[in-house]
Design an enzyme around this catalytic site. Structure first.
Site, PDB file in Angstrom:
ATOM      1  N   SER A 180       0.837  -1.199   0.000  1.00 50.67           N
ATOM      2  CA  SER A 180       0.000   0.000   0.000  1.00 50.67           C
ATOM      3  C   SER A 180       0.868   1.243   0.000  1.00 50.67           C
ATOM      4  O   SER A 180       2.023   1.217   0.465  1.00 50.67           O
ATOM      5  CB  SER A 180      -0.900   0.016   1.247  1.00 50.67           C
ATOM      6  OG  SER A 180      -1.520   1.275   1.422  1.00 50.67           O
ATOM      7  N   TYR A 193      -2.645  -1.003  10.193  1.00 43.58           N
ATOM      8  CA  TYR A 193      -2.695  -1.349   8.774  1.00 43.58           C
ATOM      9  C   TYR A 193      -1.408  -0.926   8.070  1.00 43.58           C
ATOM     10  O   TYR A 193      -0.794  -1.720   7.333  1.00 43.58           O
ATOM     11  CB  TYR A 193      -3.901  -0.675   8.122  1.00 43.58           C
ATOM     12  CG  TYR A 193      -3.992  -0.831   6.625  1.00 43.58           C
ATOM     13  CD1 TYR A 193      -4.532  -1.981   6.063  1.00 43.58           C
ATOM     14  CD2 TYR A 193      -3.560   0.186   5.769  1.00 43.58           C
ATOM     15  CE1 TYR A 193      -4.634  -2.126   4.681  1.00 43.58           C
ATOM     16  CE2 TYR A 193      -3.653   0.056   4.389  1.00 43.58           C
ATOM     17  CZ  TYR A 193      -4.185  -1.107   3.850  1.00 43.58           C
ATOM     18  OH  TYR A 193      -4.277  -1.241   2.486  1.00 43.58           O
TER      19      TYR A 193
END
Length: 290
Positions: A180, A193
Site C-alpha cells: 500500500s 494497517y
C-alpha cells in the site's frame, strides 16, 4: 450480449474481505474495463488470489482469466460476490476454484493449497491480496483484538499461504503481494494497517533474495495501491473524510480496481522476467520515493 455490454451490466455488488455492506457503496467499484486487450500472457497458468471475491482481488482475477489463466480465489464471507467472480471467470472461458475461510488460520491456508494441488497439480502464481483495515484516530483506541486481527489477515495470511505454496511452485513461478501507499508515506489513522503494509514490502524484498526462492528462479514482487475505490473505503473512513479522499495525487481522483489489474498481470507474466524484489506503485501520481 457483447463483451463490452457484459462488463457494463454485470458488475457485482463488490465487497472487500471484511465488509458485507457493499450494496450501499456508491458509485459501485469497477473491476473490469471494456478497453482491456488481452494477449494470452498467462495462458495455461494456474493462479491463486486471496481476497479475490471483490475489489482489487476480483479485478486481478478477471484480468488473469482474460489472459488465459485458471483462477482460484480465497474469500472470507461474501458468498454472493465470490459466486459472481467464479461465474465470470468461467464465462470468460477459464476454470475457477473458490475457497471460503480465514487466511490467518494456518490450517485453512494449508488446506487451500492441498486442495488446489489435488485439483490442478501445480500453482504458477500466488497473489497474497487479502487485507483489512480499521480507522482509529488514537493509538489508545486500537485494541489488542484489532491489532491481532489486522496482522493475522495482512501478515500471517501472507506467510501461511506462501509457506504452504512453496513446495509446489515450479521454476519461474511468481509471488505477488499487495502492499500500500501507506507503507511509504504512512497514515495517522491507519497505524496497524500501515505497519502491516510496511512489513509486506520488507518481506517482499527479503524473500526475493532467499535461496529457496532464487534456486527455483521464483520472482517475488508487490503492488502498492494508492487510493482505490473499493467498499473497504466507505466502510472504514468517516463520511466527512470521503469528500477529499483520493484527490491529492497528480490525477486528482481515486482509482478504480480495474486500473490495478494490469500491474498484477505484468508481475505474473514473463514480461517481468527481470523484475524481483520490487514494488510497483499505482497511486494516481503520488511520488513516494520508495
Amino acid at each position: 450480449m457483447s463483451e463490452e455490454e457484459k462488463v457494463k451490466t454485470q458488475q457485482p455488488k463488490a465487497d472487500y474481505l471484511m465488509d458485507d455492506e457493499s450494496e450501499n457503496v456508491n458509485p459501485t467499484p469497477q473491476t473490469e474495463s471494456s478497453d482491456y486487450l488481452a494477449a494470452g500472457k498467462l495462458k495455461g497458468k494456474k493462479t491463486l488470489i486471496t481476497g479475490g471475491d471483490s475489489g482489487i482481488g476480483q479485478a486481478a482475477a478477471l484480468a488473469f482469466a482474460k489472459e488465459g489463466a485458471d483462477v482460484a480465489i480465497v474469500y472470507f464471507e461474501s458468498d454472493e460476490d465470490a459466486q459472481f467472480t467464479k461465474n465470470r471467470i468461467q464465462e470468460i472461458g477459464q476454470k475457477a476454484l473458490v475457497y471460503k475461510g480465514d487466511v490467518g488460520d494456518e490450517a485453512f491456508a494449508q488446506e487451500v493449497i492441498d486442495k488446489l494441488i489435488a485439483e490442478w497439480g501445480t500453482l504458477d502464481v500466488l497473489v497474497n491480496n487479502a487485507g483489512e483495515q480499521h480507522y482509529q484516530e488514537k493509538i489508545g483506541d486500537i485494541t489488542a483484538e484489532q491489532l491481532d486481527r489486522t496482522f493475522r489477515t495482512n501478515i500471517f495470511g501472507m506467510f501461511y499461504l506462501t509457506k504452504a505454496a512453496m513446495p509446489h511452485l515450479p521454476k519461474g513461478a511468481s509471488i505477488i503481494n499487495t502492499s500500500s501507499i501507506t507503507a511509504y508515506r504512512g497514515s495517522s489513522t491507519l497505524l496497524d494497517y500501515s505497519a502491516t503494509k510496511g512489513a509486506i514490502v520488507s518481506f517482499t524484498r527479503s524473500f526475493s533474495q532467499n535461496k529457496e526462492v532464487t534456486d527455483k528462479k521464483i520472482r517475488v514482487n508487490s503492488v502498492a495501491p494508492g487510493p482505490i475505490w473499493t467498499p473497504l473505503i466507505p466502510a472504514t473512513f468517516p463520511e466527512k473524510k470521503l469528500e477529499s479522499w483520493g484527490k491529492d495525487g497528480a490525477l486528482e481522483r481515486p482509482g478504480q480496481p480495474y486500473e490495478l489489474a494490469p500491474a498484477y498481470v505484468y508481475l505474473a507474466s514473463s514480461d517481468s522476467s527481470y523484475v524481483t524484489g520490487q514494488t510497483i506503485h499505482v497511486n494516481g501520481g503520488v511520488v513516494v520515493n520508495g
